[in-house]
Design a protein around this motif. Sequence first.
Motif, PDB file in Angstrom:
ATOM      1  N   VAL A  44       0.862  -1.156   0.045  1.00  7.97           N
ATOM      2  CA  VAL A  44       0.179  -0.016  -0.090  1.00  7.97           C
ATOM      3  C   VAL A  44       0.769   1.185  -0.012  1.00  7.97           C
ATOM      4  CG1 VAL A  44      -1.728   1.449   1.257  1.00  7.97           C
ATOM      5  CG2 VAL A  44      -1.837  -1.240   1.305  1.00  7.97           C
ATOM      6  N   VAL A  45       0.643   2.192  -0.979  1.00 10.03           N
ATOM      7  CA  VAL A  45       1.515   3.518  -0.954  1.00 10.03           C
ATOM      8  C   VAL A  45       0.438   4.491  -0.832  1.00 10.03           C
ATOM      9  CG1 VAL A  45       3.009   4.790  -2.429  1.00 10.03           C
ATOM     10  CG2 VAL A  45       2.951   2.424  -2.673  1.00 10.03           C
ATOM     11  N   ASN A  46       0.697   5.331   0.221  1.00 13.67           N
ATOM     12  CA  ASN A  46      -0.037   6.520   0.493  1.00 13.67           C
ATOM     13  C   ASN A  46       0.703   7.755  -0.343  1.00 13.67           C
ATOM     14  OD1 ASN A  46      -0.015   4.734   3.565  1.00 13.67           O
ATOM     15  ND2 ASN A  46      -1.631   5.570   2.867  1.00 13.67           N
ATOM     16  N   CYS A  47      -0.119   8.074  -1.010  1.00 18.18           N
ATOM     17  CA  CYS A  47       0.233   9.390  -1.945  1.00 18.18           C
ATOM     18  C   CYS A  47      -0.313  10.537  -1.697  1.00 18.18           C
ATOM     19  CB  CYS A  47      -0.074   8.869  -3.271  1.00 18.18           C
ATOM     20  SG  CYS A  47       0.770   7.598  -4.098  1.00 18.18           S
ATOM     21  N   ARG A  48       0.542  11.458  -1.591  1.00 18.93           N
ATOM     22  CA  ARG A  48      -0.024  12.884  -0.895  1.00 18.93           C
ATOM     23  C   ARG A  48      -0.030  13.980  -2.102  1.00 18.93           C
ATOM     24  NH1 ARG A  48       4.522  13.257   3.684  1.00 18.93           N
ATOM     25  NH2 ARG A  48       5.617  12.581   1.782  1.00 18.93           N
ATOM     26  N   SER A  49       0.385  13.485  -3.356  1.00 23.01           N
ATOM     27  CA  SER A  49       0.482  14.499  -4.193  1.00 23.01           C
ATOM     28  C   SER A  49       0.280  13.900  -5.830  1.00 23.01           C
ATOM     29  CB  SER A  49       1.668  15.353  -4.373  1.00 23.01           C
ATOM     30  OG  SER A  49       3.000  14.438  -4.576  1.00 23.01           O
ATOM     31  N   VAL A  50       0.026  14.537  -6.841  1.00 17.57           N
ATOM     32  CA  VAL A  50      -0.167  13.898  -8.092  1.00 17.57           C
ATOM     33  C   VAL A  50       1.212  13.392  -8.396  1.00 17.57           C
ATOM     34  CG1 VAL A  50      -0.306  14.386 -10.646  1.00 17.57           C
ATOM     35  CG2 VAL A  50      -1.902  15.450  -8.609  1.00 17.57           C
ATOM     36  N   ASP A  51       2.356  14.231  -8.410  1.00 14.53           N
ATOM     37  CA  ASP A  51       3.653  13.495  -8.677  1.00 14.53           C
ATOM     38  C   ASP A  51       3.829  12.246  -7.960  1.00 14.53           C
ATOM     39  OD1 ASP A  51       4.249  15.747 -10.183  1.00 14.53           O
ATOM     40  OD2 ASP A  51       5.303  16.994  -8.797  1.00 14.53           O
ATOM     41  N   GLU A  52       3.587  12.089  -6.679  1.00 14.68           N
ATOM     42  CA  GLU A  52       3.739  10.703  -6.105  1.00 14.68           C
ATOM     43  C   GLU A  52       2.831   9.800  -6.552  1.00 14.68           C
ATOM     44  OE1 GLU A  52       5.226  12.427  -1.666  1.00 14.68           O
ATOM     45  OE2 GLU A  52       3.291  10.958  -1.777  1.00 14.68           O
ATOM     46  N   VAL A  53       1.639  10.027  -7.149  1.00 19.52           N
ATOM     47  CA  VAL A  53       0.879   8.908  -7.896  1.00 19.52           C
ATOM     48  C   VAL A  53       1.597   8.596  -9.156  1.00 19.52           C
ATOM     49  CG1 VAL A  53      -1.248   8.556  -8.857  1.00 19.52           C
ATOM     50  CG2 VAL A  53      -1.330   9.754  -6.803  1.00 19.52           C
ATOM     51  N   ARG A  54       2.174   9.553  -9.710  1.00 21.08           N
ATOM     52  CA  ARG A  54       2.519   9.247 -11.290  1.00 21.08           C
ATOM     53  C   ARG A  54       3.916   8.261 -11.127  1.00 21.08           C
ATOM     54  NH1 ARG A  54       3.404  14.688 -14.643  1.00 21.08           N
ATOM     55  NH2 ARG A  54       4.023  13.180 -16.090  1.00 21.08           N
ATOM     56  N   LEU A  55       4.737   8.722 -10.078  1.00 21.59           N
ATOM     57  CA  LEU A  55       5.863   7.895  -9.729  1.00 21.59           C
ATOM     58  C   LEU A  55       5.388   6.499  -9.359  1.00 21.59           C
ATOM     59  CD1 LEU A  55       8.921   7.541  -9.335  1.00 21.59           C
ATOM     60  CD2 LEU A  55       8.906   8.575  -7.075  1.00 21.59           C
ATOM     61  N   THR A  56       4.573   6.430  -8.437  1.00 21.22           N
ATOM     62  CA  THR A  56       4.085   4.862  -8.325  1.00 21.22           C
ATOM     63  C   THR A  56       3.557   4.220  -9.289  1.00 21.22           C
ATOM     64  OG1 THR A  56       3.516   5.861  -6.074  1.00 21.22           O
ATOM     65  CG2 THR A  56       2.587   3.671  -6.440  1.00 21.22           C
ATOM     66  N   VAL A  57       2.928   4.923  -9.989  1.00 19.39           N
ATOM     67  CA  VAL A  57       2.295   4.068 -11.428  1.00 19.39           C
ATOM     68  C   VAL A  57       3.701   3.731 -12.069  1.00 19.39           C
ATOM     69  CG1 VAL A  57       1.134   4.308 -13.374  1.00 19.39           C
ATOM     70  CG2 VAL A  57       0.000   5.188 -11.419  1.00 19.39           C
ATOM     71  N   SER A  58       4.556   4.610 -12.396  1.00 21.57           N
ATOM     72  CA  SER A  58       5.723   4.160 -13.204  1.00 21.57           C
ATOM     73  C   SER A  58       6.340   3.085 -12.618  1.00 21.57           C
ATOM     74  CB  SER A  58       6.417   5.434 -13.451  1.00 21.57           C
ATOM     75  OG  SER A  58       5.702   6.615 -14.281  1.00 21.57           O
ATOM     76  N   ALA A  59       6.637   3.135 -11.213  1.00 25.71           N
ATOM     77  CA  ALA A  59       7.510   2.243 -10.657  1.00 25.71           C
ATOM     78  C   ALA A  59       6.807   0.836 -10.816  1.00 25.71           C
ATOM     79  CB  ALA A  59       7.812   2.685  -9.040  1.00 25.71           C
ATOM     80  N   ALA A  60       5.525   0.736 -10.383  1.00 29.32           N
ATOM     81  CA  ALA A  60       4.799  -0.392 -10.611  1.00 29.32           C
ATOM     82  C   ALA A  60       4.887  -1.135 -12.054  1.00 29.32           C
ATOM     83  CB  ALA A  60       3.197  -0.312 -10.200  1.00 29.32           C
ATOM     84  N   ARG A  61       4.544  -0.009 -12.904  1.00 23.93           N
ATOM     85  CA  ARG A  61       4.581  -0.705 -14.326  1.00 23.93           C
ATOM     86  C   ARG A  61       5.857  -1.246 -14.728  1.00 23.93           C
ATOM     87  NH1 ARG A  61       2.627  -2.511 -17.190  1.00 23.93           N
ATOM     88  NH2 ARG A  61       2.545  -1.357 -19.197  1.00 23.93           N
ATOM     89  N   ALA A  62       7.350  -0.738 -14.128  1.00 23.93           N
ATOM     90  CA  ALA A  62       8.683  -1.122 -14.423  1.00 23.93           C
ATOM     91  C   ALA A  62       8.792  -2.589 -13.939  1.00 23.93           C
ATOM     92  CB  ALA A  62       9.463  -0.359 -13.863  1.00 23.93           C
ATOM     93  N   ARG A  63       7.828  -2.949 -12.736  1.00 25.58           N
ATOM     94  CA  ARG A  63       7.872  -4.314 -12.048  1.00 25.58           C
ATOM     95  C   ARG A  63       6.895  -5.072 -12.264  1.00 25.58           C
ATOM     96  NH1 ARG A  63      10.253  -0.377 -10.042  1.00 25.58           N
ATOM     97  NH2 ARG A  63      12.341  -0.357  -9.013  1.00 25.58           N
ATOM     98  N   ASN A  64       6.069  -4.666 -13.496  1.00 21.70           N
ATOM     99  CA  ASN A  64       4.811  -5.585 -13.757  1.00 21.70           C
ATOM    100  C   ASN A  64       3.975  -5.881 -12.626  1.00 21.70           C
ATOM    101  OD1 ASN A  64       5.640  -5.825 -16.547  1.00 21.70           O
ATOM    102  ND2 ASN A  64       7.092  -7.387 -15.846  1.00 21.70           N
ATOM    103  N   LEU A  65       3.652  -4.716 -11.857  1.00 21.47           N
ATOM    104  CA  LEU A  65       2.577  -4.888 -10.651  1.00 21.47           C
ATOM    105  C   LEU A  65       1.496  -4.223 -10.795  1.00 21.47           C
ATOM    106  CD1 LEU A  65       5.006  -3.901  -7.598  1.00 21.47           C
ATOM    107  CD2 LEU A  65       3.819  -5.987  -7.841  1.00 21.47           C
ATOM    108  N   PRO A  66       0.146  -5.044 -10.729  1.00 17.34           N
ATOM    109  CA  PRO A  66      -1.151  -4.506 -11.181  1.00 17.34           C
ATOM    110  C   PRO A  66      -1.423  -3.631 -10.114  1.00 17.34           C
ATOM    111  CG  PRO A  66      -1.317  -6.733 -10.448  1.00 17.34           C
ATOM    112  CD  PRO A  66       0.162  -6.717 -10.499  1.00 17.34           C
ATOM    113  N   LEU A  67      -2.404  -2.669 -10.460  1.00 25.58           N
ATOM    114  CA  LEU A  67      -2.765  -1.646  -9.478  1.00 25.58           C
ATOM    115  C   LEU A  67      -4.348  -1.564  -9.129  1.00 25.58           C
ATOM    116  CD1 LEU A  67      -0.608   1.091 -11.153  1.00 25.58           C
ATOM    117  CD2 LEU A  67      -0.358   0.319  -8.975  1.00 25.58           C
TER     118      LEU A  67
END
Length: 450
Positions: A44-67
């Motif tokens: 679980v990633v607690n995001c506090r800003s749009v930038d954190e959401v974008r980074l989380t999505v990119s990081a998950a995609r790089a590791r093939n993690l569904p969201l």
Amino acid sequence: MASMDTTGNSTKVGSLGELIGSVGASVHLPGSDDYTPTRKAAYVVNCRSVDEVRLTVSAARARNLPLSVRGGGQDWVGQPLRQERLVVDLSTMRRVVIDPVAKVALVEGGATSTDVIRAAQSHGLVAVTGNFGSVGMAGFTLSGGYGSLTPKFGLALDNLLSADVVLEDGSLVTADNTTNGELFWALRGGGGNFGIVVSMRIRLHRLDAVLGGMILFPRQDAHAILANYANFIASAPDELSVVAGMFPIQGRELTVMLVPTWCGDPVRGAKAMSELRSLGRPIHTRVGSLTYADMIATQDTCIESDRRYAIETRWLADLKSDAIATLIASGASRSSPSSSILLHHFHGVGTRVASSATAFGLRRRHFLVEIVASWEAQSDGEAARHRNWAKSVSRALERDAIPGGYVKPLAPDAYEQIDSAYGCNALRLRRLKKRFDPDGVFSSAIALPG
């Protein structure tokens, strides 16, 4: 943060935690002190800003993690949180900004209905919300959004003006009727299956007060009351909504309940309330003028956060004698004394929107039947029995039902209902899912057709 998870994926989890943690987001992993049993997902990633959401999505995609996404944080049946998925938690992103001149609210992805209601109230404005303030505003809006103000102002999604969405590649786009129109169409009924809605603009309406409350009738009069209700609501004006159903008071005694809301001329409203009381012999009546915020706060007291819930839905074109008999028998046989069956009548502005205008499938007048199984958290071992009761009621109504049902509360394996719910929009939704999320990165509480 880089502790071993329950599946042994220490390298993957650790590197993910380090990457997201480097920008300040809080990452919770199985085995860590801040990971609780209520966190159903792997991370679980607690995001506090749009930038954190974008980074989380990119990081998950790089590791093939569904969201999947946790928005306002209230979902009775826990559908957004998928096992072995990374959950993007937006619940701290709750900012609401009101433009009182334009009558528009800018709402972040984690805001609840109460957040929006309170912000709008100070300007004499209201948003179309559900009957409970604890519900996340984004999830509610994207799923359709039946509520007390729906007859007058349309579904919640009919009041969505634009959405800011993080797509699977981490990019941020705005979708509205003129920009990214196909994405905007899909979001309105297809929900968070195409990206993460980090903020949205919704239309507000001028409304200082409503006339509303609750009228209770004895259980033994149920057939006559529901038949009279069906006849009454068939010609109801846009200003009136009435939730009806078999509802337990004090968690046990079953009654026939009417919850009216009037948002028009007070004199006509008083006449409508009098007519509702005359549908039978009330055992309790509490109706009066109050703010929309106070009305929602009163209804919030009916939700007990420490209970477990399972919900099934059906659509009925009419409330005929056979269906009423089924509802009454089902109420009497409920597996838990706190379970209930609710009826929402869809009429008014929402019926005057073309079925093809949004992904939401059913635009003609109908009753939404919500079958709500409720049980004590301590008795989770009996969950199957309560879920089976809700499913049995749904099956009993199937013969008289319109194919489909309100998708948001449906289980992801209710394939036939889900496919039918979108009607002629199903094929277009499938194509847009492949276009915007070809690898199936995003999961939502709103199930798409197979």
